[in-house]
Design a protein around this motif. Structure first.
Motif, PDB file in Angstrom:
ATOM      1  N   LYS A  21       0.756  -1.091  -0.187  1.00 38.17           N
ATOM      2  CA  LYS A  21      -0.151  -0.097   0.014  1.00 38.17           C
ATOM      3  C   LYS A  21       0.814   1.266  -0.245  1.00 38.17           C
ATOM      4  CE  LYS A  21      -3.850   2.319   2.455  1.00 38.17           C
ATOM      5  NZ  LYS A  21      -2.983   3.482   2.378  1.00 38.17           N
ATOM      6  N   ILE A  22       1.939   1.216   0.852  1.00 34.74           N
ATOM      7  CA  ILE A  22       2.835   2.552   0.974  1.00 34.74           C
ATOM      8  C   ILE A  22       3.427   2.574  -0.422  1.00 34.74           C
ATOM      9  CG2 ILE A  22       4.839   3.197   1.888  1.00 34.74           C
ATOM     10  CD1 ILE A  22       3.764   2.246   4.669  1.00 34.74           C
ATOM     11  N   LEU A  23       3.930   1.493  -0.913  1.00 31.56           N
ATOM     12  CA  LEU A  23       4.627   1.581  -2.227  1.00 31.56           C
ATOM     13  C   LEU A  23       3.797   2.207  -3.301  1.00 31.56           C
ATOM     14  CD1 LEU A  23       7.262   1.048  -3.593  1.00 31.56           C
ATOM     15  CD2 LEU A  23       6.443  -1.427  -4.057  1.00 31.56           C
ATOM     16  N   LYS A  24       2.571   1.736  -3.333  1.00 24.03           N
ATOM     17  CA  LYS A  24       1.549   2.126  -4.195  1.00 24.03           C
ATOM     18  C   LYS A  24       1.233   3.824  -3.974  1.00 24.03           C
ATOM     19  CE  LYS A  24       0.372  -1.176  -7.167  1.00 24.03           C
ATOM     20  NZ  LYS A  24       0.191  -1.121  -8.602  1.00 24.03           N
ATOM     21  N   ASP A  25       1.282   4.115  -2.815  1.00 21.64           N
ATOM     22  CA  ASP A  25       1.089   5.549  -2.466  1.00 21.64           C
ATOM     23  C   ASP A  25       2.149   6.454  -3.160  1.00 21.64           C
ATOM     24  OD1 ASP A  25      -1.412   4.994  -1.332  1.00 21.64           O
ATOM     25  OD2 ASP A  25      -0.826   4.909   0.736  1.00 21.64           O
ATOM     26  N   ILE A  26       3.173   5.753  -2.974  1.00 14.26           N
ATOM     27  CA  ILE A  26       4.389   6.829  -3.368  1.00 14.26           C
ATOM     28  C   ILE A  26       4.425   6.617  -4.825  1.00 14.26           C
ATOM     29  CG2 ILE A  26       6.773   6.889  -3.282  1.00 14.26           C
ATOM     30  CD1 ILE A  26       6.700   5.691  -0.581  1.00 14.26           C
ATOM     31  N   LEU A  27       4.532   5.473  -5.585  1.00 15.01           N
ATOM     32  CA  LEU A  27       4.500   5.582  -7.134  1.00 15.01           C
ATOM     33  C   LEU A  27       3.461   5.478  -7.965  1.00 15.01           C
ATOM     34  CD1 LEU A  27       7.391   2.721  -7.054  1.00 15.01           C
ATOM     35  CD2 LEU A  27       7.782   5.238  -7.825  1.00 15.01           C
ATOM     36  N   GLY A  28       2.103   5.222  -7.234  1.00 14.59           N
ATOM     37  CA  GLY A  28       1.098   5.342  -7.902  1.00 14.59           C
ATOM     38  C   GLY A  28       0.905   3.848  -8.999  1.00 14.59           C
ATOM     39  N   ASP A  29       0.039   3.967  -9.773  1.00 15.14           N
ATOM     40  CA  ASP A  29      -0.155   2.594 -10.455  1.00 15.14           C
ATOM     41  C   ASP A  29       0.743   2.762 -12.057  1.00 15.14           C
ATOM     42  OD1 ASP A  29      -1.951   1.807  -8.712  1.00 15.14           O
ATOM     43  OD2 ASP A  29      -3.377   2.980  -9.752  1.00 15.14           O
ATOM     44  N   GLU A  30       1.500   3.677 -12.000  1.00 15.83           N
ATOM     45  CA  GLU A  30       2.071   3.897 -13.351  1.00 15.83           C
ATOM     46  C   GLU A  30       3.421   2.947 -13.525  1.00 15.83           C
ATOM     47  OE1 GLU A  30       0.853   6.260 -11.643  1.00 15.83           O
ATOM     48  OE2 GLU A  30      -0.825   7.168 -13.015  1.00 15.83           O
ATOM     49  N   PHE A  31       4.133   2.832 -12.386  1.00 15.94           N
ATOM     50  CA  PHE A  31       5.644   2.524 -12.452  1.00 15.94           C
ATOM     51  C   PHE A  31       5.657   0.898 -12.316  1.00 15.94           C
ATOM     52  CE2 PHE A  31       6.146   6.744 -11.904  1.00 15.94           C
ATOM     53  CZ  PHE A  31       7.239   7.148 -12.662  1.00 15.94           C
ATOM     54  N   ILE A  32       4.765   0.194 -11.338  1.00 16.74           N
ATOM     55  CA  ILE A  32       4.732  -0.976 -11.027  1.00 16.74           C
ATOM     56  C   ILE A  32       3.386  -1.644 -11.238  1.00 16.74           C
ATOM     57  CG2 ILE A  32       6.721  -0.993  -9.459  1.00 16.74           C
ATOM     58  CD1 ILE A  32       5.029  -0.906  -7.026  1.00 16.74           C
ATOM     59  N   ASP A  33       3.292  -3.067 -11.276  1.00 19.03           N
ATOM     60  CA  ASP A  33       1.974  -3.575 -11.514  1.00 19.03           C
ATOM     61  C   ASP A  33       1.608  -4.136 -10.191  1.00 19.03           C
ATOM     62  OD1 ASP A  33       3.128  -5.912 -11.001  1.00 19.03           O
ATOM     63  OD2 ASP A  33       3.379  -6.295 -13.274  1.00 19.03           O
ATOM     64  N   GLU A  34       0.491  -4.965 -10.135  1.00 18.21           N
ATOM     65  CA  GLU A  34      -0.218  -5.418  -8.694  1.00 18.21           C
ATOM     66  C   GLU A  34       0.717  -6.662  -8.109  1.00 18.21           C
ATOM     67  OE1 GLU A  34      -1.984  -7.658 -12.521  1.00 18.21           O
ATOM     68  OE2 GLU A  34      -1.592  -5.466 -11.764  1.00 18.21           O
ATOM     69  N   ASN A  35       1.631  -6.963  -8.897  1.00 18.21           N
ATOM     70  CA  ASN A  35       2.773  -7.742  -8.310  1.00 18.21           C
ATOM     71  C   ASN A  35       3.958  -7.464  -8.039  1.00 18.21           C
ATOM     72  OD1 ASN A  35       0.826 -10.117  -8.943  1.00 18.21           O
ATOM     73  ND2 ASN A  35       1.532 -10.109 -11.039  1.00 18.21           N
ATOM     74  N   ARG A  36       4.077  -6.054  -7.987  1.00 14.04           N
ATOM     75  CA  ARG A  36       5.156  -5.209  -7.577  1.00 14.04           C
ATOM     76  C   ARG A  36       6.451  -5.267  -8.547  1.00 14.04           C
ATOM     77  NH1 ARG A  36       6.048  -4.104  -2.104  1.00 14.04           N
ATOM     78  NH2 ARG A  36       8.226  -4.264  -2.399  1.00 14.04           N
ATOM     79  N   ASP A  37       6.023  -5.988  -9.843  1.00 13.15           N
ATOM     80  CA  ASP A  37       6.848  -6.123 -10.867  1.00 13.15           C
ATOM     81  C   ASP A  37       6.854  -4.545 -11.674  1.00 13.15           C
ATOM     82  OD1 ASP A  37       7.681  -8.624 -10.465  1.00 13.15           O
ATOM     83  OD2 ASP A  37       5.775  -9.252 -11.770  1.00 13.15           O
ATOM     84  N   THR A  38       8.188  -4.121 -11.919  1.00 16.25           N
ATOM     85  CA  THR A  38       8.261  -2.734 -12.821  1.00 16.25           C
ATOM     86  C   THR A  38       7.632  -3.080 -14.042  1.00 16.25           C
ATOM     87  OG1 THR A  38      10.433  -2.416 -11.426  1.00 16.25           O
ATOM     88  CG2 THR A  38       9.855  -1.269 -13.466  1.00 16.25           C
ATOM     89  N   ILE A  39       6.819  -2.031 -14.656  1.00 20.03           N
ATOM     90  CA  ILE A  39       6.232  -2.224 -15.874  1.00 20.03           C
ATOM     91  C   ILE A  39       7.285  -1.687 -16.883  1.00 20.03           C
ATOM     92  CG2 ILE A  39       4.342  -0.903 -17.265  1.00 20.03           C
ATOM     93  CD1 ILE A  39       2.894  -0.577 -14.679  1.00 20.03           C
ATOM     94  N   SER A  40       7.369  -2.438 -17.931  1.00 20.31           N
ATOM     95  CA  SER A  40       8.622  -2.476 -18.703  1.00 20.31           C
ATOM     96  C   SER A  40       8.434  -1.268 -19.670  1.00 20.31           C
ATOM     97  CB  SER A  40       8.930  -3.823 -19.472  1.00 20.31           C
ATOM     98  OG  SER A  40       7.622  -4.042 -20.418  1.00 20.31           O
ATOM     99  N   GLU A  41       7.288  -0.819 -20.182  1.00 19.29           N
ATOM    100  CA  GLU A  41       7.106   0.130 -21.218  1.00 19.29           C
ATOM    101  C   GLU A  41       7.916   1.346 -20.723  1.00 19.29           C
ATOM    102  OE1 GLU A  41       4.140  -3.026 -21.890  1.00 19.29           O
ATOM    103  OE2 GLU A  41       4.744  -1.811 -20.173  1.00 19.29           O
ATOM    104  N   TRP A  42       7.465   1.684 -19.671  1.00 19.08           N
ATOM    105  CA  TRP A  42       8.212   2.970 -19.368  1.00 19.08           C
ATOM    106  C   TRP A  42       9.788   3.296 -19.237  1.00 19.08           C
ATOM    107  CZ3 TRP A  42      11.286   3.848 -15.188  1.00 19.08           C
ATOM    108  CH2 TRP A  42      11.148   2.942 -14.114  1.00 19.08           C
ATOM    109  N   MET A  43      10.402   2.008 -18.995  1.00 21.20           N
ATOM    110  CA  MET A  43      11.796   1.837 -18.854  1.00 21.20           C
ATOM    111  C   MET A  43      12.321   1.675 -20.253  1.00 21.20           C
ATOM    112  SD  MET A  43      12.229  -1.134 -15.850  1.00 21.20           S
ATOM    113  CE  MET A  43      13.902  -1.005 -16.103  1.00 21.20           C
TER     114      MET A  43
END
Length: 694
Positions: free
Chosen positions: A653-675
């Motif tokens: 929850k804290i991680l989502k509050d800081i980064l939002g939904d744009e950087f990581i998915d629900e499994n805490r994996d980094t979303i590759s598109e922005w990278m």
């Protein structure tokens, strides 16, 4: 009234101007000169702080100026400190544009050096402007000015006496590619607009053919975009004073704070400046000579050598086994190039040195301008150093010979051949080296050392311990007692007792303090310095010298401050370094870096994790804010997001509050598109942190 060393001299032209300020650095001397001059002399170091016109003074008269100074600076020593800094109300920086020829044999496309000769117009004016001069390199094409970059002159290096010089830099900045840039030698040159070109052509004494043109501050700022070129670093110096005060009172302190707040960087800067504040800074030439001699006497006594002063420049050290002969070259302060020492070895000196074995002959060169010295074996000079030729000197070294050596406050170097333009060879291992007089493997004394603590770091590494060694002569493993870094630095500080020595301990909270310091923890206290204890391995008495200081760093995200050894906390001062958003006053596209970092950290603070904030250094490179989308993308991909995932590995929850939904998915994996796509990344940033958009 008698003028004495360290007196202040103000040079004026009647009531027209204050020409310069100087500090008297010698006693009276009589020089019988044939040319029309005054034979009665005292040496003065001029500080290049003039000319100052009456209209520039706080009150427009000389007497008014002196009254102001006397109120502003209450004591003479403070006056010297003020004059020696480049941040006073007498600041008088100068600005030049310098033609850079890409087809020149001295072309330097890396921005380290700028070469010029004595035939270049305005070269005398540039040399007089000296260290601290702001310069811009330019090239002209089809009548237009194009600029390579800009930098502040660090030193003026003599390449060949009276003929060739190099300006040296350590901060040269090349311009970034712009729509109207041209590319030369792999660099993108900034085009000078019509306004800049007209301003240059209207400066006083402008000549279109000149390779060196003095310009105004306004032109400099318009070309570089640097609006801080004349801003005073006084606040920075005042900050240094605050830390100096902590060191003088406590002898040691540590920085603590979140990662990336510049703790190690700041510690190193403070240590470097604090070392410069040693007592020797204000020694006269004679005082520093006596100080160096006293160190040789002290060490000789400890080593069992008799000390004989045959003359002011000839020293003999003798015991039952060997005789050491030392010729001292004591260069006077006030040289045009402070680090350059020109040494002459006469036949009588050679005869003096030759009365002992070759390995025991030394030339000790004292540079009073920087208050440092180098101990050089004479055979090293003959074998390696380029000796001067000509009818008066023997370049083979068998007869009268001479040479140049550079002795700085932190390094020394020499030239090996006739190529005046190659880099000099480093010989810093001979700097401040007393031990080499007695032992060819003797180490020099570095005034700044750094060590990093970790969980397995031990007393044996820090103080002293038994270390296995292979002795090839007897083909056996021996177990000698060897000094650790703290004991070695303590020995150096005890010998060089008028100079400041600093040990930086990085990650001080990661070590086992009781285990590492052992019985010495109590000796760190200011009022315990000088008290002796017997060391457990060597059984020798040991004390911590007054002039050894410690600066530590610790990462609060790595381990809480409350877990630091209580004995350490009592004896160390503590200073918190937090993220500094003001130095990130820069934008990338629409995103303001300082506001972006502040928003991220505010979310971390709101979650109750103040010690886990992100430091400003993650958005910086080479001391400046990053400037491209790609750099910002890299910082998020490989620093910010991984760090946050690690800090909050058990709280989605804290991680989502800081980064939002744009950087990581629900499994805490980094979303590759922005990278992978920088345009996607910028949209992601704008969506996650809209407050940072400007």
């Amino acid at each position: 009234m008698k003028i004495k060393p360290i007196d202040i001299v103000v040079l004026t032209k009647g009531q027209e101007e204050i020409s310069d300020f100087g500090i008297v650095v010698s006693d009276y001397e009589f020089r019988d000169t044939k040319d029309p001059s005054y034979p009665h002399r005292k040496q003065v170091v001029w500080l290049n702080r003039g000319p100052i016109l009456p209209k520039e003074l706080p009150t427009p008269t000389l007497s008014g100026f002196m009254t102001t100074c006397s109120r502003f600076v209450k004591r003479k020593q403070e006056m010297i400190n003020v004059l020696l800094e480049k941040n006073t109300m007498m600041e008088n920086n100068q600005y030049f544009i310098l033609r850079h020829n890409v087809d020149s044999p001295w072309d330097d496309v890396e921005g380290n050096k700028y070469h010029f000769g004595n035939t270049v117009p305005n070269q005398k004016k540039l040399r007089k402007a000296g260290v601290g001069t702001k310069t811009i390199w330019f090239t002209k094409q089809d009548g237009d000015y194009y600029f390579w970059g800009y930098g502040t002159v660090k030193e003026i290096e003599i390449v060949k006496e009276g003929e060739h010089w190099n300006l040296t830099y350590d901060d040269y900045t090349f311009f970034e590619k712009q729509p109207d840039s041209i590319e030369l030698d792999g660099k993108f040159l900034k085009h000078g607009n019509e306004s800049i070109q007209k301003q240059i052509e209207h400066v006083e004494n402008f000549n279109n053919q000149h390779a060196m043109v003095e310009i105004t501050k306004k032109i400099y700022e318009e070309i570089t975009g640097d609006k801080t070129s004349m801003s005073s670093p006084k606040i920075q110096i005042e900050n240094y004073d605050k830390f100096f005060n902590i060191l003088n009172k406590k002898k040691q302190f540590f920085f603590y704070g979140p990662p990336g707040t510049g703790k190690t960087f700041t510690a190193k800067k403070i240590a470097q400046e604090f070392i410069k504040e040693s007592q020797t800074k204000f020694f006269s030439d004679e005082q520093y000579y006596e100080y160096v001699l006293s160190m040789i006497q002290k060490r000789s006594q400890e080593k069992g050598f008799n000390f004989e002063k045959q003359s002011e420049k000839k020293i003999i050290l003798k015991n039952a086994e060997k005789e050491i002969r030392i010729y001292i070259d004591n260069s006077k302060s006030g040289k045009q190039t402070p680090h350059d020492c020109y040494v002459g070895i006469s036949q009588s000196v050679i005869d003096f040195l030759n009365q002992t074995d070759e390995e025991n002959r030394f030339v000790l060169i004292i540079n009073n301008d920087v208050k440092n010295f180098a101990s050089i074996p004479h055979r090293f000079i003959i074998k390696n150093v380029k000796l001067s030729g000509g009818e008066n000197w023997d370049s083979s070294g068998n007869g009268d010979h001479s040479f140049h050596i550079h002795v700085y406050d932190d390094k020394s170097q020499f030239r090996t051949n006739d190529d005046y333009y190659e880099n000099y060879v480093d010989c810093s291992d001979l700097l401040s080296n007393i031990e080499i007089l007695y032992d060819s493997h003797g180490k020099s004394c570095n005034k700044l050392e750094k060590v990093t603590f970790h969980q397995s770091f031990s007393y044996e590494e820090f103080i002293e311990g038994i270390r296995p060694k292979t002795d090839d002569k007897i083909n056996q493993v021996t177990y000698p007692i060897e000094d650790g870094i703290f004991k070695r630095l303590s020995k150096c500080a005890s010998l060089h007792d008028k100079e400041n020595f600093v040990l930086i301990i990085d990650e001080i909270n990661r070590g086992n303090i009781s285990k590492i310091f052992g019985e010495l923890i109590t000796l760190l206290e200011n009022d315990k310095r000088g008290d002796e204890v017997t060391l457990p391995y060597s059984k020798k008495l040991f004390s911590v010298p007054e002039n050894l200081y410690i600066i530590g760093t610790m990462n609060t995200a790595d381990r809480s401050l409350v877990h630091i050894d209580a004995a350490l906390k009592r004896r160390f001062g503590q200073y918190e370094l937090m993220p500094n958003y003001s130095i990130l006053d820069a934008k990338i596209d629409k995103i303001h870096l300082g506001t972006l970092l502040e928003n991220i950290n505010q979310k971390i603070i709101n979650a109750g994790f103040r010690d886990n904030q992100i430091g400003h250094s993650y958005f910086m490179t080479d001391g400046n804010p990053i400037t491209t989308k790609e750099e910002l993308q890299f910082a998020f991909a490989y620093d910010i997001v991984p760090l946050l995932k690690d800090n909050f590995y058990d709280d989605d929850k804290i991680l989502k509050d800081i980064l939002g939904d744009e950087f990581i998915d629900e499994n805490r994996d980094t979303i590759s598109e922005w990278m992978e796509d920088v345009s996607v990344f910028m949209k992601t940033i704008e969506s996650a942190y809209p407050e940072a958009i400007e």
